[in-house]
Design an enzyme around this catalytic site. Structure first.
Site, mmCIF file in Angstrom:
data_model
loop_
_atom_site.group_PDB
_atom_site.id
_atom_site.type_symbol
_atom_site.label_atom_id
_atom_site.label_comp_id
_atom_site.label_asym_id
_atom_site.label_seq_id
_atom_site.Cartn_x
_atom_site.Cartn_y
_atom_site.Cartn_z
ATOM 1 N N ARG A 46 0.845 -1.200 0.000
ATOM 2 C CA ARG A 46 0.000 0.000 0.000
ATOM 3 C C ARG A 46 0.880 1.250 0.000
ATOM 4 O O ARG A 46 0.617 2.211 -0.707
ATOM 5 C CB ARG A 46 -0.943 -0.005 1.217
ATOM 6 C CG ARG A 46 -1.989 -1.106 1.163
ATOM 7 C CD ARG A 46 -3.073 -0.895 2.211
ATOM 8 N NE ARG A 46 -2.600 -1.002 3.578
ATOM 9 C CZ ARG A 46 -2.519 -2.122 4.287
ATOM 10 N NH1 ARG A 46 -2.905 -3.265 3.734
ATOM 11 N NH2 ARG A 46 -2.076 -2.117 5.534
ATOM 12 N N LYS A 53 -12.551 14.129 4.865
ATOM 13 C CA LYS A 53 -13.640 13.578 4.042
ATOM 14 C C LYS A 53 -14.448 12.567 4.847
ATOM 15 O O LYS A 53 -13.873 11.772 5.592
ATOM 16 C CB LYS A 53 -13.062 12.878 2.812
ATOM 17 C CG LYS A 53 -14.139 12.371 1.861
ATOM 18 C CD LYS A 53 -13.572 11.424 0.822
ATOM 19 C CE LYS A 53 -13.764 9.986 1.242
ATOM 20 N NZ LYS A 53 -13.396 9.019 0.202
ATOM 21 N N GLU A 87 -19.650 14.347 1.780
ATOM 22 C CA GLU A 87 -19.868 13.426 0.650
ATOM 23 C C GLU A 87 -21.090 12.541 0.855
ATOM 24 O O GLU A 87 -20.995 11.489 1.493
ATOM 25 C CB GLU A 87 -18.627 12.540 0.436
ATOM 26 C CG GLU A 87 -18.811 11.590 -0.741
ATOM 27 C CD GLU A 87 -17.605 10.696 -1.019
ATOM 28 O OE1 GLU A 87 -16.611 10.777 -0.285
ATOM 29 O OE2 GLU A 87 -17.678 9.912 -1.973
ATOM 30 N N LYS A 144 -19.073 16.907 -2.079
ATOM 31 C CA LYS A 144 -18.585 15.879 -3.020
ATOM 32 C C LYS A 144 -19.746 14.975 -3.439
ATOM 33 O O LYS A 144 -20.038 13.977 -2.771
ATOM 34 C CB LYS A 144 -17.480 15.063 -2.334
ATOM 35 C CG LYS A 144 -16.908 13.958 -3.204
ATOM 36 C CD LYS A 144 -15.565 13.486 -2.680
ATOM 37 C CE LYS A 144 -15.065 12.286 -3.436
ATOM 38 N NZ LYS A 144 -13.669 11.974 -3.141
HETATM 39 P P1 13P Z 1 -14.220 7.396 -6.833
HETATM 40 O O1 13P Z 1 -13.795 8.594 -7.628
HETATM 41 O O2 13P Z 1 -13.400 6.189 -7.085
HETATM 42 O O3 13P Z 1 -15.684 7.148 -6.925
HETATM 43 O O4 13P Z 1 -13.949 7.681 -5.289
HETATM 44 C C1 13P Z 1 -13.855 8.920 -4.795
HETATM 45 C C2 13P Z 1 -14.039 8.841 -3.341
HETATM 46 O O5 13P Z 1 -13.198 9.284 -2.600
HETATM 47 C C3 13P Z 1 -15.260 8.265 -2.791
HETATM 48 O O6 13P Z 1 -15.305 8.428 -1.405
#
Ligand code: 13P
Length: 478
Positions: free
Chosen positions: A126, A216, A261, A303
């Site tokens: 990772r 996030k 998000e 987001k």
């Molecule tokens: P994707 O762009 O792969 O959908 O993921 C963005 C992300 O951080 C989702 O939490």
């Protein structure tokens, strides 16, 4: 037991499902005692709180209000100086011609991708993969921020610098995923809530001290008209959690800018118009909850998913539909005080995501000259950009895992970031650097799919040998 767990219990009581609530709370408590669920409050207090919830039987409204009252107290403590600092970070994150890389996949999510590519899911793999993602010398020209997993926050580049330092040296702000994955709602097993609230303030302070400047939190909602989802309970609970997360992030010492998000999954047979209508409902709930929690909107980013037909839909959307529906939903629901909207790629191919972002930017007046451009920009007052994960990574992983070498993988990471930075300006013309082309990057394990029995079995399984201590085991899918 977390306050959110208690809230879920309370939701069940409100729904007249006291038996289910007791079972849910008891199972969660047992899991916490075994260490498989994030322990947010000591069990004795949690039990008392759960019992109080059960005996009083609060309504969903009351349970949500209690949740928000806590966030409100925190939000009220923000000074003018702290607000100004949050605003400055948000402004930096929305710099024209730049976006955000999401490289914060949980150990299990990144592990599935590494294993699929023939690699091991261990600490060093990772680390090595994230090193490739973060090493391009020009990254700072295309990225304003990069979201890391907490594990990466502590890891070191092979040149001896921490990744935090590597990014800071390029002028890229460091973000951190502060949610700890998903847990199914017992009363609606295909839906989820997000874990990680209990120690969020304390963790956010720690991440800030390590160099993070934004955060996030991913909430997940599922559109299935036949099954009646998203249910009111899932909408209210996830909106309340996003609001509480946002308030706590902003209050964490000098403050982290929260990326809010609410991901609506693309699983399903819905049309893009149905998806957009559902997005409006979700955003309405989310911004009402943020307002109640007195979140400082100027210090936040949103987001969302672009408005798309479900992957099982009989007919796909056109790019024009996606653009018009996405922008209409944002115009109707996102306050102008919010400085920026950064889209997730959500299973789109690398090429699609870039092309769609470019078309969205143009339709919002970016790079459009004269009075027409001015009028369009007035109607779309927020910065529109990317916070892609898969669409900035798929080709990088392909090169790196197939023995193409780190240098080639780093090159493609830079090229993908550049293409999307051009799209943010409505100036992407191609050809696209993608090696995975138009291949869908849909990942069916990004949301909750299984019934509670499957979740319980997964939670009861012994933890993976190489996971971050205290994280991830609560949720097999995040
Ligand atoms: P994707 O762009 O792969 O959908 O993921 C963005 C992300 O951080 C989702 O939490």
């Amino acid at each position: 037991m977390s306050s959110s767990v208690v809230t879920t219990g309370a939701v069940l009581v409100a729904a007249g499902a006291a038996g289910a609530a007791t079972a849910f709370l008891t199972t969660t408590l047992r899991q916490q005692q075994k260490g498989v669920v994030a322990t947010d409050t000591p069990p004795a207090i949690a039990v008392a709180a759960a019992e109080a919830s059960l005996s009083k039987g609060p309504t969903l409204g009351e349970a949500t209000a209690q949740h928000l009252r806590e966030a409100l107290e925190v939000a009220k403590q923000l000074t003018g100086e702290q607000k100004a600092e949050l605003e400055a970070i948000a402004q930096q994150l929305t710099a024209p011609g730049k976006g955000v890389l999401a490289a914060d996949e949980s150990v299990s999510t990144i592990g599935k991708r590494l294993v699929k590519a023939g690699l091991q899911n261990d600490f060093e793999t990772r680390r090595g993969y994230r090193e490739v993602l973060l090493s391009h010398p020009d990254l700072g020209q295309y990225l304003a921020g990069a979201i890391l997993h907490e594990e990466t926050l502590d890891q070191v580049h092979s040149d001896g610098r921490t990744f935090v330092q590597v990014l800071s040296d390029k002028g890229v702000l460091v973000g951190v995923k502060t949610d700890r994955g998903l847990q199914p709602l017992i009363q609606s097993p295909t839906e989820t809530q997000t874990l990680g609230m209990g120690d969020l303030l304390e963790r956010s302070r720690r991440y800030r001290a390590k160099g993070a400047r934004f955060a996030k939190w991913r909430a997940v909602l599922r559109l299935d008209a036949a099954a009646g989802t998203p249910t009111d309970a899932a909408l209210a609970l996830n909106a309340a959690q996003l609001a509480q997360y946002a308030a706590l992030s902003q209050a964490s010492a000098a403050g982290l800018v929260p990326i809010v998000e609410p991901e609506l999954l693309i699983e399903g047979t819905h049309s893009a118009a149905e998806f957009a209508a559902c997005t409006e409902v979700i955003l309405g709930e989310v911004y009402a909850a943020l307002a109640k929690a007195q979140v400082h909107l100027e210090g936040t980013l949103l987001k969302p998913q672009m408005a798309m037909a479900g992957i099982g839909a009989p007919s796909k959307h056109t790019r024009e539909e996606l653009v018009a529906l996405t922008l209409a939903a944002l115009r109707r629901r996102v306050p102008p005080a919010v400085p920026g909207v950064v889209f997730l790629s959500g299973g789109q191919s690398e090429e699609e995501a870039t092309g769609n972002l470019n078309a969205i930017a143009r339709a919002a007046g970016v790079g459009v000259a004269g009075a027409e451009g001015e009028a369009l920009r007035r109607r779309h007052p927020w910065s529109l950009s990317f916070s892609f994960g898969r669409s900035l990574q798929a080709s990088v992983l392909q090169v790196w895992s197939s023995g193409g070498g780190a240098a080639a993988a780093i090159d493609i990471a830079g090229a993908l970031a550049k293409a999307n930075a051009q799209a943010q300006q409505g100036a992407y013309e191609g050809p696209h650097p993608s090696l995975t082309g138009a291949a869908s990057l849909h990942d069916p394990n990004r949301g909750w799919q299984g019934p509670p029995a499957a979740a319980a079995a997964a939670a009861a399984a012994p933890p993976a040998p190489d996971t971050v201590k205290g994280a991830e085991q609560a949720t097999p899918l995040s």
